[in-house]
Design a protein around this motif. Sequence first.
Motif, PDB file in Angstrom:
ATOM      1  N   ASP A 163      13.140   4.114  -7.367  1.00 54.11           N
ATOM      2  CA  ASP A 163      14.264   4.975  -6.789  1.00 54.11           C
ATOM      3  C   ASP A 163      15.210   3.993  -5.807  1.00 54.11           C
ATOM      4  O   ASP A 163      16.524   3.949  -6.031  1.00 54.11           O
ATOM      5  N   CYS A 164      14.861   2.970  -5.387  1.00 53.67           N
ATOM      6  CA  CYS A 164      15.699   2.047  -4.378  1.00 53.67           C
ATOM      7  C   CYS A 164      16.428   1.142  -5.438  1.00 53.67           C
ATOM      8  O   CYS A 164      17.491   0.799  -5.044  1.00 53.67           O
ATOM      9  N   VAL A 165      15.874   0.585  -6.639  1.00 49.50           N
ATOM     10  CA  VAL A 165      16.486  -0.121  -7.463  1.00 49.50           C
ATOM     11  C   VAL A 165      17.712   0.724  -8.160  1.00 49.50           C
ATOM     12  O   VAL A 165      18.579   0.014  -8.291  1.00 49.50           O
ATOM     13  N   SER A 166      17.409   1.967  -8.346  1.00 46.62           N
ATOM     14  CA  SER A 166      18.427   2.538  -9.067  1.00 46.62           C
ATOM     15  C   SER A 166      19.525   3.062  -7.904  1.00 46.62           C
ATOM     16  O   SER A 166      20.683   3.139  -8.388  1.00 46.62           O
ATOM     17  N   ASN A 177       0.753  -1.258  -0.145  1.00 51.39           N
ATOM     18  CA  ASN A 177      -0.092  -0.188  -0.132  1.00 51.39           C
ATOM     19  C   ASN A 177       0.689   1.255   0.205  1.00 51.39           C
ATOM     20  O   ASN A 177       0.487   2.340  -0.382  1.00 51.39           O
ATOM     21  N   THR A 178       2.188   1.281   0.602  1.00 50.36           N
ATOM     22  CA  THR A 178       2.834   2.473   0.621  1.00 50.36           C
ATOM     23  C   THR A 178       3.804   2.468  -0.599  1.00 50.36           C
ATOM     24  O   THR A 178       4.051   3.669  -0.940  1.00 50.36           O
ATOM     25  N   CYS A 179       4.375   1.319  -1.098  1.00 52.46           N
ATOM     26  CA  CYS A 179       5.446   1.509  -2.298  1.00 52.46           C
ATOM     27  C   CYS A 179       4.570   2.138  -3.704  1.00 52.46           C
ATOM     28  O   CYS A 179       3.639   1.363  -3.844  1.00 52.46           O
ATOM     29  N   THR A 180       5.277   2.864  -4.096  1.00 55.80           N
ATOM     30  CA  THR A 180       4.818   3.657  -5.469  1.00 55.80           C
ATOM     31  C   THR A 180       5.166   2.794  -6.631  1.00 55.80           C
ATOM     32  O   THR A 180       5.031   3.443  -7.953  1.00 55.80           O
ATOM     33  N   SER A 181       6.145   2.167  -6.351  1.00 61.26           N
ATOM     34  CA  SER A 181       7.007   1.663  -7.699  1.00 61.26           C
ATOM     35  C   SER A 181       7.665   2.345  -8.377  1.00 61.26           C
ATOM     36  O   SER A 181       7.934   2.054  -9.731  1.00 61.26           O
ATOM     37  N   GLY A 206       5.501  -4.068 -10.315  1.00 59.29           N
ATOM     38  CA  GLY A 206       6.810  -2.852 -10.354  1.00 59.29           C
ATOM     39  C   GLY A 206       7.485  -2.786  -8.817  1.00 59.29           C
ATOM     40  O   GLY A 206       8.174  -1.919  -8.644  1.00 59.29           O
ATOM     41  N   LEU A 207       6.857  -3.674  -8.066  1.00 58.29           N
ATOM     42  CA  LEU A 207       7.424  -3.628  -6.514  1.00 58.29           C
ATOM     43  C   LEU A 207       8.639  -4.112  -6.568  1.00 58.29           C
ATOM     44  O   LEU A 207       9.158  -5.214  -7.198  1.00 58.29           O
ATOM     45  N   GLU A 233      11.352   7.662  -0.607  1.00 57.81           N
ATOM     46  CA  GLU A 233      10.595   8.934  -0.262  1.00 57.81           C
ATOM     47  C   GLU A 233       9.069   8.566   0.286  1.00 57.81           C
ATOM     48  O   GLU A 233       8.720   9.465   0.684  1.00 57.81           O
ATOM     49  N   THR A 234       8.573   7.434   0.128  1.00 56.80           N
ATOM     50  CA  THR A 234       7.447   7.119   0.477  1.00 56.80           C
ATOM     51  C   THR A 234       7.356   6.420   2.004  1.00 56.80           C
ATOM     52  O   THR A 234       6.176   6.278   2.237  1.00 56.80           O
TER      53      THR A 234
END
Length: 167
Positions: free
Chosen positions: A41-44, A34-38, A57-58, A79-80
């Motif tokens: 940024d973490c992947v990069s 519910n929080t992650c917007t896919s 996209g998670l 940032e989420t």
Amino acid sequence: MTSVPSRRAFLRGRFEAPAVMRPFGAIAEQTFHNTCTSCGDCVSACPESILFKGEGGLPYVNFSQDGCTFCGDCIEACETGALVADQPWLWSASIASTCLSEKGVQCRTCQDHCDERAIRFQLVPGGREKLELNSSLCTGCGYCVAPCPVNAISLTQFTPSTEASRC
């Protein structure tokens, strides 16, 4: 270890979905969804390139090429609030019976890559070596996974022990 299946998995008859390894610092799975917007940024941000976009996209962790240093770059990039610094990492190595050492073949690749010295080999009668995994020393970094020549090592999610306290 299993987790609560998604609606999609339930409708396809998969009532017990395997636990997905989320990035270091991930909050509880349902809240994470519910929080992650896919955004990715973490992947990069991951310097080891072990984070990938999965279903919806998670992000998920894949140790097939490298391990995690727990540097926290993915947490800083989020940032989420789906990744936070105080979350425990509930993954630990497990070794299958396909391990070469279990078959009598000399191989210490996993021990060589384990900085925490959680994987050790003890001599047993007959000149063989027995692999011993000290789960209390294992950080779940995954550095032992990729170098294993027979893919005998995987990470499994565990439930933290809750100690009873005195009243």
